[in-house]
Design a protein around this motif. Structure first.
Motif, PDB file in Angstrom:
ATOM      1  N   GLY A   1      40.704  41.714  34.228  1.00  0.00           N
ATOM      2  CA  GLY A   1      40.555  41.267  32.877  1.00  0.00           C
ATOM      3  C   GLY A   1      40.795  39.858  32.920  1.00  0.00           C
ATOM      4  N   THR A   2      41.829  39.625  31.930  1.00  0.00           N
ATOM      5  CA  THR A   2      42.371  38.017  31.858  1.00  0.00           C
ATOM      6  C   THR A   2      43.038  37.909  33.083  1.00  0.00           C
ATOM      7  OG1 THR A   2      42.756  38.502  29.337  1.00  0.00           O
ATOM      8  CG2 THR A   2      43.821  36.558  30.412  1.00  0.00           C
ATOM      9  N   GLY A   3      43.718  38.849  33.806  1.00  0.00           N
ATOM     10  CA  GLY A   3      44.077  38.290  35.160  1.00  0.00           C
ATOM     11  C   GLY A   3      43.565  39.555  35.944  1.00  0.00           C
ATOM     12  N   VAL A   4      44.494  39.691  37.121  1.00  0.00           N
ATOM     13  CA  VAL A   4      44.136  40.789  37.864  1.00  0.00           C
ATOM     14  C   VAL A   4      45.579  41.637  38.104  1.00  0.00           C
ATOM     15  CG1 VAL A   4      43.386  41.830  40.133  1.00  0.00           C
ATOM     16  CG2 VAL A   4      42.151  39.973  39.162  1.00  0.00           C
ATOM     17  N   GLY A   5      45.480  42.785  37.663  1.00  0.00           N
ATOM     18  CA  GLY A   5      46.734  43.598  37.495  1.00  0.00           C
ATOM     19  C   GLY A   5      46.418  44.669  38.630  1.00  0.00           C
TER      20      GLY A   5
ATOM     21  N   VAL B   1      37.344  36.197  32.769  1.00  0.00           N
ATOM     22  CA  VAL B   1      37.692  35.408  31.807  1.00  0.00           C
ATOM     23  C   VAL B   1      37.903  33.920  32.381  1.00  0.00           C
ATOM     24  CG1 VAL B   1      39.194  34.594  30.092  1.00  0.00           C
ATOM     25  CG2 VAL B   1      38.742  37.197  30.616  1.00  0.00           C
ATOM     26  N   ARG B   2      38.639  33.906  33.618  1.00  0.00           N
ATOM     27  CA  ARG B   2      38.747  32.630  34.232  1.00  0.00           C
ATOM     28  C   ARG B   2      37.357  31.990  34.959  1.00  0.00           C
ATOM     29  NH1 ARG B   2      44.975  32.043  35.658  1.00  0.00           N
ATOM     30  NH2 ARG B   2      45.787  33.279  34.019  1.00  0.00           N
ATOM     31  N   MET B   3      36.639  32.828  35.382  1.00  0.00           N
ATOM     32  CA  MET B   3      35.163  32.640  35.774  1.00  0.00           C
ATOM     33  C   MET B   3      34.315  31.833  34.703  1.00  0.00           C
ATOM     34  SD  MET B   3      31.915  33.658  35.888  1.00  0.00           S
ATOM     35  CE  MET B   3      31.886  35.614  35.369  1.00  0.00           C
ATOM     36  N   ALA B   4      34.433  32.479  33.628  1.00  0.00           N
ATOM     37  CA  ALA B   4      33.671  32.056  32.495  1.00  0.00           C
ATOM     38  C   ALA B   4      34.162  30.372  32.075  1.00  0.00           C
ATOM     39  CB  ALA B   4      33.949  32.882  31.245  1.00  0.00           C
ATOM     40  N   ARG B   5      35.459  30.135  32.173  1.00  0.00           N
ATOM     41  CA  ARG B   5      35.962  29.141  31.820  1.00  0.00           C
ATOM     42  C   ARG B   5      35.374  28.081  33.104  1.00  0.00           C
ATOM     43  NH1 ARG B   5      42.216  31.063  30.891  1.00  0.00           N
ATOM     44  NH2 ARG B   5      41.983  32.140  28.955  1.00  0.00           N
ATOM     45  N   ARG B   6      35.401  28.422  34.083  1.00  0.00           N
ATOM     46  CA  ARG B   6      35.295  27.575  35.091  1.00  0.00           C
ATOM     47  C   ARG B   6      33.452  27.347  35.125  1.00  0.00           C
ATOM     48  NH1 ARG B   6      38.554  30.483  38.550  1.00  0.00           N
ATOM     49  NH2 ARG B   6      36.779  32.128  39.117  1.00  0.00           N
ATOM     50  N   TYR B   7      32.657  28.152  34.492  1.00  0.00           N
ATOM     51  CA  TYR B   7      31.445  27.920  34.512  1.00  0.00           C
ATOM     52  C   TYR B   7      31.172  27.039  33.315  1.00  0.00           C
ATOM     53  CZ  TYR B   7      26.820  28.514  32.513  1.00  0.00           C
ATOM     54  OH  TYR B   7      25.451  28.664  32.073  1.00  0.00           O
ATOM     55  N   SER B   8      31.866  27.092  32.010  1.00  0.00           N
ATOM     56  CA  SER B   8      31.788  26.204  30.983  1.00  0.00           C
ATOM     57  C   SER B   8      32.052  24.694  31.410  1.00  0.00           C
ATOM     58  CB  SER B   8      32.859  26.610  29.952  1.00  0.00           C
ATOM     59  OG  SER B   8      32.205  27.714  29.258  1.00  0.00           O
TER      60      SER B   8
ATOM     61  N   CYS C   1      29.253  30.902  40.088  1.00  0.00           N
ATOM     62  CA  CYS C   1      30.387  31.264  39.611  1.00  0.00           C
ATOM     63  C   CYS C   1      30.618  32.631  40.094  1.00  0.00           C
ATOM     64  CB  CYS C   1      30.473  30.928  38.198  1.00  0.00           C
ATOM     65  SG  CYS C   1      30.717  29.119  37.908  1.00  0.00           S
ATOM     66  N   ILE C   2      29.760  33.559  39.827  1.00  0.00           N
ATOM     67  CA  ILE C   2      29.789  35.035  39.826  1.00  0.00           C
ATOM     68  C   ILE C   2      29.867  35.337  41.245  1.00  0.00           C
ATOM     69  CG2 ILE C   2      28.687  37.227  39.700  1.00  0.00           C
ATOM     70  CD1 ILE C   2      27.236  35.858  37.058  1.00  0.00           C
ATOM     71  N   THR C   3      29.226  34.747  42.226  1.00  0.00           N
ATOM     72  CA  THR C   3      29.563  34.949  43.639  1.00  0.00           C
ATOM     73  C   THR C   3      30.866  34.769  44.272  1.00  0.00           C
ATOM     74  OG1 THR C   3      27.013  34.442  44.134  1.00  0.00           O
ATOM     75  CG2 THR C   3      28.552  34.308  46.047  1.00  0.00           C
ATOM     76  N   ALA C   4      31.313  33.482  43.674  1.00  0.00           N
ATOM     77  CA  ALA C   4      32.708  33.087  44.261  1.00  0.00           C
ATOM     78  C   ALA C   4      33.587  34.173  43.624  1.00  0.00           C
ATOM     79  CB  ALA C   4      33.023  31.901  43.583  1.00  0.00           C
ATOM     80  N   MET C   5      33.545  34.524  42.290  1.00  0.00           N
ATOM     81  CA  MET C   5      34.393  35.632  41.615  1.00  0.00           C
ATOM     82  C   MET C   5      34.619  36.917  42.579  1.00  0.00           C
ATOM     83  SD  MET C   5      34.262  37.408  38.199  1.00  0.00           S
ATOM     84  CE  MET C   5      32.936  38.543  38.454  1.00  0.00           C
TER      85      MET C   5
END
Length: 308
Positions: A133-137, A176-183, A211-215
């Motif tokens: 999610g926001t992080g990875v738990g 969430v952070r992937m979307a920030r990188r894309y922005s 970005c998706i591939t990297a995530m």
């Protein structure tokens, strides 16, 4: 004699949203949500407002929340998606304010409890969980029991350092952070969601695709490292993105490919959490039951209906 454990007010405090509902007659219903407030007094007021809106006399309140949770001391430590929850006896504060018994448990641990109780881990003894999610738990079950560790930190896979720059799995693999990188990379003036990045990728946007591939690459490496370290019977993937069609299948394939590349003789079993966005709420119920009610395990074939 065990005290009654229904009805329960169940609450899942997340970094952006607080979800809640009522557990009664062995099912979850009357669910709702609100945006996570920026300060503790505001959150407490919102929780009390939710409690007052229901006519039931609750047997207790079962809460899932982020951070390293000491369920006995009733405190949270470590990095958390809601930092103001840390460092004070939150369980006692909630008990005093709400006037009923309160249980607290880490959100990823709640997902594990839900899945081992009545979900996609009920038929295995040993399992890992990655909650994205926001992080990875994460969480770990050994011999059907939740393992939390000395500092209540077992399963915090998001802290894994993944490269020479010191970036963690949570920083690299969170949607969430992937979307920030894309922005940033697309020079957008406004923030976008992970869903919007996927939509852009489907429309042919090369930056979104990268970005998706990297995530996915970082997620598969983190999952591979966890899998070969613990060798569970099953890895379960939770969080909202786990409901995306094809997401878990793609992650499974990439983890298996890493096994082949590195000569690990493991056939991976990767499945989504059955309860998806409801897992934390249902697991919070199980935590309350383990603390205050009848702790005998229920039938492995039991189903949890979710009413609306």
């Amino acid at each position: 004699m065990a005290r009654p454990t229904e009805p329960l007010l169940v609450i899942d405090i997340g970094g952006t949203t607080v979800k809640y509902g009522v557990w009664a007659h062995q099912q979850l219903g009357q669910t709702g949500r609100f945006d996570t407030p920026q300060q503790w007094p505001d959150l407490l007021n919102e929780l009390l407002r939710v409690q007052r809106r229901y006519p039931q006399d609750f047997a207790g309140v079962a809460i899932s929340l982020p951070g390293s949770v000491d369920t006995v001391a009733g405190k949270i430590s470590g990095t958390s998606a809601v930092e103001y929850l840390n460092g004070f006896p939150i369980k006692a504060a909630l008990r005093a304010a709400m006037g009923v018994p309160v249980s607290i448990q880490n959100d990823a641990n709640c997902a594990a409890l839900a899945e081992s109780w009545r979900g996609n881990a009920r038929d295995v003894a040993d399992a890992l969980f990655m909650i994205i999610g926001t992080g990875v738990g994460g969480a770990m079950l050994v011999d059907h029991q939740l393992v939390t560790g000395r500092q209540h930190f077992t399963g915090e896979f998001g802290y894994m350092v993944m490269n020479e720059r010191g970036e963690t799995l949570s920083e690299l693999a969170s949607p969430v952070r992937m979307a920030r990188r894309y922005s940033r990379q697309a020079d957008l003036l406004t923030a976008v969601s992970a869903q919007e990045v996927y939509d852009a990728a489907a429309a042919g946007d090369a930056v979104a695709q990268q970005c998706i591939t990297a995530m996915m690459g970082w997620l598969s490496v983190g999952a591979f490292n966890s899998y070969v370290s613990v060798n569970p019977q099953r890895l379960l993937i939770g969080g909202g993105i786990s409901a995306r069609p094809g997401f878990v299948a793609q992650l499974r394939a990439q983890i298996q490919q890493l096994m082949y590349q590195h000569g690990a003789p493991i056939e991976v079993d990767v499945q989504p959490c059955q309860f998806r966005n409801e897992a934390n709420l249902i697991g919070a119920v199980r935590q309350f039951d383990l603390e205050f009610g009848d702790t005998a395990p229920l039938a492995a074939t039991a189903e949890v209906p979710v009413s609306r």
